[in-house]
Design an enzyme around this catalytic site. Structure first.
Site, PDB file in Angstrom:
ATOM      1  N   GLU A 158      -5.047  -7.219   3.594  1.00 59.32           N
ATOM      2  CA  GLU A 158      -4.017  -7.129   4.643  1.00 59.32           C
ATOM      3  C   GLU A 158      -2.741  -6.721   3.941  1.00 59.32           C
ATOM      4  OE1 GLU A 158      -4.635  -7.389   7.730  1.00 59.32           O
ATOM      5  OE2 GLU A 158      -6.640  -8.261   7.621  1.00 59.32           O
ATOM      6  N   GLU A 169      -8.999  -9.927  10.021  1.00 63.88           N
ATOM      7  CA  GLU A 169      -9.012 -11.379   9.996  1.00 63.88           C
ATOM      8  C   GLU A 169      -9.015 -11.870  11.450  1.00 63.88           C
ATOM      9  OE1 GLU A 169      -5.440 -12.198   7.671  1.00 63.88           O
ATOM     10  OE2 GLU A 169      -6.669 -12.313   5.857  1.00 63.88           O
ATOM     11  N   ASN A 198       6.300 -14.231   2.551  1.00 68.39           N
ATOM     12  CA  ASN A 198       7.145 -14.149   3.750  1.00 68.39           C
ATOM     13  C   ASN A 198       6.845 -15.217   4.794  1.00 68.39           C
ATOM     14  OD1 ASN A 198       4.709 -12.730   4.229  1.00 68.39           O
ATOM     15  ND2 ASN A 198       5.641 -11.689   5.949  1.00 68.39           N
ATOM     16  N   CYS A 255       5.386  -8.593   8.207  1.00 64.19           N
ATOM     17  CA  CYS A 255       4.649  -7.323   8.119  1.00 64.19           C
ATOM     18  C   CYS A 255       4.562  -6.644   9.482  1.00 64.19           C
ATOM     19  CB  CYS A 255       3.261  -7.578   7.569  1.00 64.19           C
ATOM     20  SG  CYS A 255       2.353  -8.801   8.533  1.00 64.19           S
TER      21      CYS A 255
HETATM   22  P1  NAD Z   1       2.827  -8.829  -3.325  1.00 69.19           P
HETATM   23  O1  NAD Z   1       1.781  -7.796  -3.183  1.00 69.19           O
HETATM   24  O2  NAD Z   1       3.866  -8.662  -4.338  1.00 69.19           O
HETATM   25  O3  NAD Z   1       2.173 -10.258  -3.608  1.00 69.19           O
HETATM   26  C1  NAD Z   1       1.199 -10.824  -2.745  1.00 69.19           C
HETATM   27  C2  NAD Z   1       0.391 -11.843  -3.544  1.00 69.19           C
HETATM   28  O4  NAD Z   1      -0.391 -11.132  -4.499  1.00 69.19           O
HETATM   29  C3  NAD Z   1       1.234 -12.845  -4.326  1.00 69.19           C
HETATM   30  O5  NAD Z   1       0.605 -14.104  -4.308  1.00 69.19           O
HETATM   31  C4  NAD Z   1       1.209 -12.251  -5.728  1.00 69.19           C
HETATM   32  O6  NAD Z   1       1.405 -13.210  -6.737  1.00 69.19           O
HETATM   33  C5  NAD Z   1      -0.193 -11.697  -5.787  1.00 69.19           C
HETATM   34  N1  NAD Z   1      -0.419 -10.643  -6.791  1.00 69.19           N
HETATM   35  C6  NAD Z   1       0.473  -9.782  -7.327  1.00 69.19           C
HETATM   36  N2  NAD Z   1      -0.136  -8.984  -8.234  1.00 69.19           N
HETATM   37  C7  NAD Z   1      -1.442  -9.348  -8.260  1.00 69.19           C
HETATM   38  C8  NAD Z   1      -2.579  -8.891  -8.976  1.00 69.19           C
HETATM   39  N3  NAD Z   1      -2.506  -7.900  -9.863  1.00 69.19           N
HETATM   40  N4  NAD Z   1      -3.749  -9.483  -8.740  1.00 69.19           N
HETATM   41  C9  NAD Z   1      -3.858 -10.468  -7.837  1.00 69.19           C
HETATM   42  N5  NAD Z   1      -2.822 -10.965  -7.124  1.00 69.19           N
HETATM   43  C10 NAD Z   1      -1.622 -10.398  -7.339  1.00 69.19           C
HETATM   44  O7  NAD Z   1       3.430  -8.991  -1.872  1.00 69.19           O
HETATM   45  P2  NAD Z   1       4.659  -9.867  -1.458  1.00 69.19           P
HETATM   46  O8  NAD Z   1       5.886  -9.197  -1.960  1.00 69.19           O
HETATM   47  O9  NAD Z   1       4.374 -11.285  -1.807  1.00 69.19           O
HETATM   48  O10 NAD Z   1       4.592  -9.751   0.136  1.00 69.19           O
HETATM   49  C11 NAD Z   1       5.182  -8.726   0.866  1.00 69.19           C
HETATM   50  C12 NAD Z   1       4.144  -7.714   1.279  1.00 69.19           C
HETATM   51  O11 NAD Z   1       3.096  -8.353   1.988  1.00 69.19           O
HETATM   52  C13 NAD Z   1       4.695  -6.679   2.223  1.00 69.19           C
HETATM   53  O12 NAD Z   1       4.217  -5.417   1.861  1.00 69.19           O
HETATM   54  C14 NAD Z   1       4.122  -7.089   3.576  1.00 69.19           C
HETATM   55  O13 NAD Z   1       3.992  -6.043   4.512  1.00 69.19           O
HETATM   56  C15 NAD Z   1       2.811  -7.636   3.171  1.00 69.19           C
HETATM   57  N6  NAD Z   1       2.283  -8.527   4.182  1.00 69.19           N
HETATM   58  C16 NAD Z   1       1.212  -8.104   4.917  1.00 69.19           C
HETATM   59  C17 NAD Z   1       0.691  -8.908   5.918  1.00 69.19           C
HETATM   60  C18 NAD Z   1      -0.479  -8.476   6.740  1.00 69.19           C
HETATM   61  O14 NAD Z   1      -1.072  -9.322   7.408  1.00 69.19           O
HETATM   62  N7  NAD Z   1      -0.864  -7.213   6.721  1.00 69.19           N
HETATM   63  C19 NAD Z   1       1.269 -10.162   6.147  1.00 69.19           C
HETATM   64  C20 NAD Z   1       2.362 -10.554   5.379  1.00 69.19           C
HETATM   65  C21 NAD Z   1       2.854  -9.728   4.385  1.00 69.19           C
END
Ligand code: NAD
Length: 480
Positions: free
Chosen positions: A248, A461, A150, A282
């Protein structure tokens, strides 16, 4: 078609198995580049490079590490327009937003940690007159940094900058949905002369390359940002290996609006906190709670302004909302609109796919949706949608507002609007979230702790918290 490459041991290279995945332009719904489908071998090569680079990078005088990182920040600034356009094409977000927020913040992240490290001191504790304790903080080793789609370069740099500043070497994986700016960043690392192996960027799918990073025994700390379900999988692998872990994750943030608020400020900021980046932040406030006496006028004006938001081609400077990230994500958002209807919600505006003309006719555009009439416990109000969808619910008392705010499994951020500061402090102290904004939203000071409670995260963080995460504390007690 651009072929994105991995950045391993200071050089750009394709994945060892030669496999690539399609990378879509969400505004067109078309493949426009190819991203490496890296696997265990590529991750192993990256870890080897990072381990070889660690002994010299970790003892490099901190001023030199700092100068190197500041040079990188300068290059990001220099390439602002190029990186902003690349981010807009890769994510579907308005180019204006990428130019105003994403890319400047990426440079700021690097500069912040490059200079913060210069002031990161260890502690000493004098125990009566009997002993002196001093605490050293040394880099943990090779860190694994995994970031979402995002805010691609913004969150990628938010992780790698403190790790590198602290003296760790890094194996990082950006989201496979938005790899472009991390690829362009790897070219900047080469231009800046970052020593080989200090930062390694492996592109690929989460379940394959991401999982290989989590599982690698020589990676001692994992900093992950993404969805809560993925975070759970990361923890399942990393926790039994006793890796340091920072998670996060998702949110379902309340935006609490009291009747005595500054109406115009609360209204205009709530429009932003609901729909900026198509609601794919997020920290977006997806549950708006409004004191009953203000409910009707608030809803009326909010719907009017949501309808007025211009949805369009992300590279058009007038566009307020661009495309959402993928066809799958668009369908997920639309399925929640259907769910809200089944749950007896009233869709006051939006919630439909929009078909634009011209080059964007196949893009993934969704009208911002405003929903009322839902119970706070229904799925629409409990689950993260991560799109341009908000619900608005009335409350009668401060206690009820706090109860509704805390009624989900998440606890990332909350926003409070009131001119009564005593009330703001009371509510802020009772809301279970890691970040609370009073009369503002997304106003950030990079020194503050950033992260969520409950299922939104583990660890913090930002500022010293990040530098502490990427270092290991050791106390030495000297008896006098
Ligand atoms: P996602 O969990 O699908 O993917 C995040 C990352 O993890 C990607 O790089 C993905 O390739 C990787 N990933 C997926 N499966 C994995 C595994 N088994 N092992 C290791 N890595 C793996 O999330 P997304 O769809 O990319 O992002 C959206 C989500 O992120 C939303 O839930 C949002 O709230 C959250 N988010 C949180 C914050 C925060 O600071 N809390 C900030 C931005 C986004």
């Amino acid at each position: 078609m651009v072929k994105i490459l991995n950045y391993i041991n200071g050089a750009l290279a394709g994945p060892s198995q030669g496999q690539y995945m399609d990378n879509f332009n969400p505004a067109e719904g078309k493949v426009y580049s190819l991203v490496p489908d890296s696997g265990i071998e590529d991750v192993a090569n990256a870890v080897t490079a990072a381990m070889e680079a660690f002994p010299s990078w970790s003892v490099l005088p901190v001023e030199k590490r700092s100068r190197m990182l500041q040079r990188l920040a300068d290059l990001v600034d220099r390439d602002l327009d190029k990186l902003a356009l690349a981010e807009s094409i890769d994510t579907g977000k308005p180019v204006l937003l990428a130019r105003r927020m994403d890319i400047p913040r990426a440079a700021a992240n690097i500069r912040f940690f490059a200079t913060a490290m210069l002031h990161f001191s260890s502690e000493a504790h004098i125990t009566d007159s009997a002993a002196i304790n001093y605490t050293t903080r040394t880099p943990v080793g090779v860190a694994g940094c995994i970031s979402p789609w995002n805010l691609p370069l913004y969150l990628f740099t938010w992780k790698i900058a403190p790790a590198l500043a602290a003296g760790c070497t890094v194996v990082a994986k950006p989201s496979e949905l938005t790899p472009m700016t991390a690829f362009l960043f790897s070219e900047l690392c080469i231009e800046a002369g970052l020593p080989q192996g200090v930062l390694n960027i492996v592109h690929g799918a989460g379940a394959k390359a991401g999982q290989a990073i989590i599982e690698h025994p020589d990676i001692s700390a994992i900093s992950f940002t993404g969805g809560t379900a993925t975070g759970k999988k990361v923890a399942l692998t990393a926790a039994p290996m006793f890796k340091k872990l920072s998670l996060e994750m998702g949110g379902k943030n309340p935006n609490i609006i009291f009747a005595d608020c500054d109406f115009e400020k609360a209204m205009s900021t709530s429009i932003q906190s609901s729909f900026t980046n198509q609601g794919e932040i997020c920290l977006c406030g997806s549950r708006i709670l409004v004191e009953k006496s203000l409910f009707e006028p608030f809803v009326e004006e909010f719907v009017k302004r949501a309808k007025a938001l211009k949805i369009g081609d992300p590279v058009d400077e007038e566009t307020a909302l661009g495309a959402v990230i993928s066809a799958a994500h668009m369908n997920k958002i639309l399925s929640y609109i259907e769910l809200a209807k089944q749950e007896k919600g009233k869709i006051l505006t939006g919630g439909k796919r929009i078909t634009l003309s011209g080059r964007c006719k196949g893009g993934y555009f969704v009208e911002p949706a405003v929903i009322v009439g839902l119970d706070h416990q229904c799925r629409t109000n409990q689950e993260e949608i991560f799109g341009p969808v908000v619900t608005i619910m009335p409350f009668e008392t401060e206690e009820e507002a706090i109860h509704l705010a805390n009624s989900t499994a998440y606890g990332l951020s909350a926003t409070i609007w009131t001119e009564n500061l005593k009330c703001a402090h009371r509510v802020a102290s009772k809301v279970k979230s890691g970040i609370v904004w009073v009369n503002c939203w997304l106003f950030r000071d990079l020194r503050t702790p950033f992260g969520g409670m409950k299922q939104s995260g583990i660890g913090r963080e930002g500022g010293w918290e990040a530098l502490k995460f990427f270092t290991e504390a050791k106390n030495v007690c000297v008896k006098l």
